[in-house]
Design a protein around this motif. Structure first.
Motif, PDB file in Angstrom:
ATOM      1  N   LEU A 124      -2.847   7.477   0.702  1.00 19.84           N
ATOM      2  CA  LEU A 124      -1.707   7.096  -0.123  1.00 19.84           C
ATOM      3  C   LEU A 124      -2.001   7.166  -1.620  1.00 19.84           C
ATOM      4  CD1 LEU A 124      -0.151   4.234   2.008  1.00 19.84           C
ATOM      5  CD2 LEU A 124       0.522   6.636   1.852  1.00 19.84           C
ATOM      6  N   SER A 125      -3.148   7.778  -1.957  1.00 20.63           N
ATOM      7  CA  SER A 125      -3.390   8.122  -3.362  1.00 20.63           C
ATOM      8  C   SER A 125      -2.853   9.514  -3.662  1.00 20.63           C
ATOM      9  CB  SER A 125      -4.892   8.078  -3.672  1.00 20.63           C
ATOM     10  OG  SER A 125      -5.570   9.176  -3.042  1.00 20.63           O
ATOM     11  N   LYS A 126      -2.444  10.234  -2.618  1.00 18.28           N
ATOM     12  CA  LYS A 126      -1.951  11.597  -2.782  1.00 18.28           C
ATOM     13  C   LYS A 126      -0.507  11.586  -3.285  1.00 18.28           C
ATOM     14  CE  LYS A 126      -5.634  13.662  -1.353  1.00 18.28           C
ATOM     15  NZ  LYS A 126      -6.394  14.531  -2.275  1.00 18.28           N
ATOM     16  N   PRO A 127      -0.193  12.482  -4.189  1.00 23.01           N
ATOM     17  CA  PRO A 127       1.189  12.522  -4.690  1.00 23.01           C
ATOM     18  C   PRO A 127       2.151  13.079  -3.649  1.00 23.01           C
ATOM     19  CG  PRO A 127      -0.087  14.336  -5.612  1.00 23.01           C
ATOM     20  CD  PRO A 127      -1.057  13.460  -4.869  1.00 23.01           C
ATOM     21  N   LEU A 128       3.397  12.679  -3.765  1.00 30.35           N
ATOM     22  CA  LEU A 128       4.465  13.200  -2.920  1.00 30.35           C
ATOM     23  C   LEU A 128       4.972  14.475  -3.584  1.00 30.35           C
ATOM     24  CD1 LEU A 128       5.887  12.234  -0.311  1.00 30.35           C
ATOM     25  CD2 LEU A 128       7.655  11.245  -1.770  1.00 30.35           C
TER      26      LEU A 128
ATOM     27  N   ALA B  30       0.835  -1.214   0.000  1.00 29.77           N
ATOM     28  CA  ALA B  30       0.000   0.000   0.000  1.00 29.77           C
ATOM     29  C   ALA B  30       0.863   1.255   0.000  1.00 29.77           C
ATOM     30  CB  ALA B  30      -0.917   0.008   1.219  1.00 29.77           C
ATOM     31  N   ALA B  31       2.076   1.135   0.524  1.00 31.73           N
ATOM     32  CA  ALA B  31       2.983   2.281   0.603  1.00 31.73           C
ATOM     33  C   ALA B  31       4.066   2.241  -0.476  1.00 31.73           C
ATOM     34  CB  ALA B  31       3.628   2.336   1.976  1.00 31.73           C
ATOM     35  N   LYS B  32       3.866   1.451  -1.508  1.00 31.79           N
ATOM     36  CA  LYS B  32       4.849   1.380  -2.593  1.00 31.79           C
ATOM     37  C   LYS B  32       5.011   2.762  -3.226  1.00 31.79           C
ATOM     38  CE  LYS B  32       6.091  -1.265  -6.714  1.00 31.79           C
ATOM     39  NZ  LYS B  32       5.683  -2.340  -7.655  1.00 31.79           N
ATOM     40  N   GLY B  33       6.240   3.202  -3.333  1.00 36.51           N
ATOM     41  CA  GLY B  33       6.532   4.534  -3.854  1.00 36.51           C
ATOM     42  C   GLY B  33       6.650   5.582  -2.770  1.00 36.51           C
ATOM     43  N   TYR B  34       6.300   5.195  -1.523  1.00 38.31           N
ATOM     44  CA  TYR B  34       6.359   6.133  -0.394  1.00 38.31           C
ATOM     45  C   TYR B  34       7.336   5.649   0.675  1.00 38.31           C
ATOM     46  CZ  TYR B  34       2.109   7.894  -2.555  1.00 38.31           C
ATOM     47  OH  TYR B  34       1.204   8.400  -3.451  1.00 38.31           O
TER      48      TYR B  34
END
Length: 350
Positions: A157-161, A113-117
């Protein structure tokens, strides 16, 4: 608590630092000292929608006032003061090595779920510096949408970084909700079960309520209801460096981090105002302290130097502008009425 109100309220407090059911009568004594707290009670009585005002000084409850139909047995929403409790639970889990460190990546517990974060840590969530895009201005926006979403985890976690984690501060209730999910996954216990065992039971806190969201996760950013006396107990835990009635509940090491500047003072906060682990911190005057604060006037203020803990609760189901008015009134009650009586010239005149 809405982001746009917070810096103003911090400055208001520290730089300015219906029928009621009364239990103190206005005259308080503490270890040979006597204070006339009648003025504080009268100021509180005139505050819109106030429900309670409690003051502990040198371990003694010197003000305990309830207003309208509110009483010592009444639960009330702490709103964003929930965040301060949530951070404390993370601290206890770290103490017990159920969580290795606040510097661990959220992906350690949230997996795919946190992939990319992976660059976001638990500390970033507690200090509001995750870098995730988030808007909690007037109207709540992302916070309301998150609460209505089928999955709060997926929504956050759909929000962009949009910033490197740790570089930008902005208010993010979604991030603190992730703390509740992380705690549950790390400990194998619901946030409420963990809190009862390791925080509430040691503090003698019973009969609380806590709102659940999707997946059975308890709200990490709001939704906790306590009695005002229990809010005082939580404040006393921090006043005494993580001890309560002679027993260690959370480590002194974590407490020191929680109430130290993690977000340094900036122009947006005020000269010496900053943010810790879900606590607002101010060292601008001799009356320095730290606070958990919630929408509409919910407050736990702790001033270890003077052995003071103060709580206020208010009716919170009001619009943003009314909430702002109540929050300003709450800080007037605390700073100009209570603290002026206890600390005199240490608190500047209004």
């Amino acid at each position: 608590m809405k982001k746009y109100l917070l810096p103003i309220l911090i400055l208001t407090f520290f730089t300015g630092c219906g029928q009621k059911k009364s239990s103190t009568g206005g005259i308080a004594t503490t270890k040979g000292q006597s204070y006339d707290m009648g003025k504080a009670i009268e100021v509180a009585k005139g505050s819109s929608n106030i429900r309670s005002l409690l003051v502990s000084h040198k371990g003694k409850m010197i003000v305990e006032e309830y207003f309208e139909s509110y009483s010592s047995d009444s639960l009330d929403h702490m709103r964003s003061v929930t965040k301060s409790v949530m951070a404390t639970l993370i601290g206890i889990a770290i103490d017990k090595q159920m969580i290795k460190s606040e510097n661990e990546s959220i992906a350690t517990y949230l997996g795919d779920a946190a992939k990319g974060y992976e660059s976001i840590t638990i500390k970033h969530l507690m200090t509001m510096t995750s870098g995730l895009q988030w808007n909690e201005e007037i109207g709540y926006n992302d916070n309301d949408e998150m609460k209505a979403a089928k999955s709060q985890l997926e929504y956050v976690l759909s929000k962009p970084l949009i910033h490197d984690p740790g570089t930008q501060w902005y208010y993010n209730t979604g991030g603190t909700h992730l703390l509740s999910i992380i705690l549950t996954k790390a400990t194998g216990m619901s946030t409420l079960k963990f809190a009862n065992k390791y925080l509430f039971d040691p503090l003698g806190i019973k009969g609380i309520r806590w709102k659940k969201f999707s997946g059975g996760y308890y709200g990490g950013g709001s939704g906790l209801e306590l009695k005002p006396r229990d809010m005082i107990k939580f404040g006393m835990l921090y006043k005494d460096g993580g001890m309560f009635e002679g027993k260690r509940v959370v480590s002194e090491k974590f407490v020191e981090k929680a109430i130290e500047y993690q977000q340094p003072p900036t122009e947006s906060f005020g000269d010496k105002s900053g943010y810790g682990y879900c606590f607002w911190i101010n060292k601008e005057t001799n009356a320095e302290g730290f606070a958990g604060q919630g929408y509409g006037g919910q407050t736990i203020l702790v001033m270890p130097r003077y052995d003071i803990v103060i709580t206020t609760t208010y009716k919170w189901r009001v619009n943003g502008h009314k909430a702002g008015k109540q929050q300003n009134e709450a800080f007037s009650v605390v700073s100009y009425a209570v603290l002026k009586q206890l600390l005199g010239d240490i608190v500047p005149s209004k």
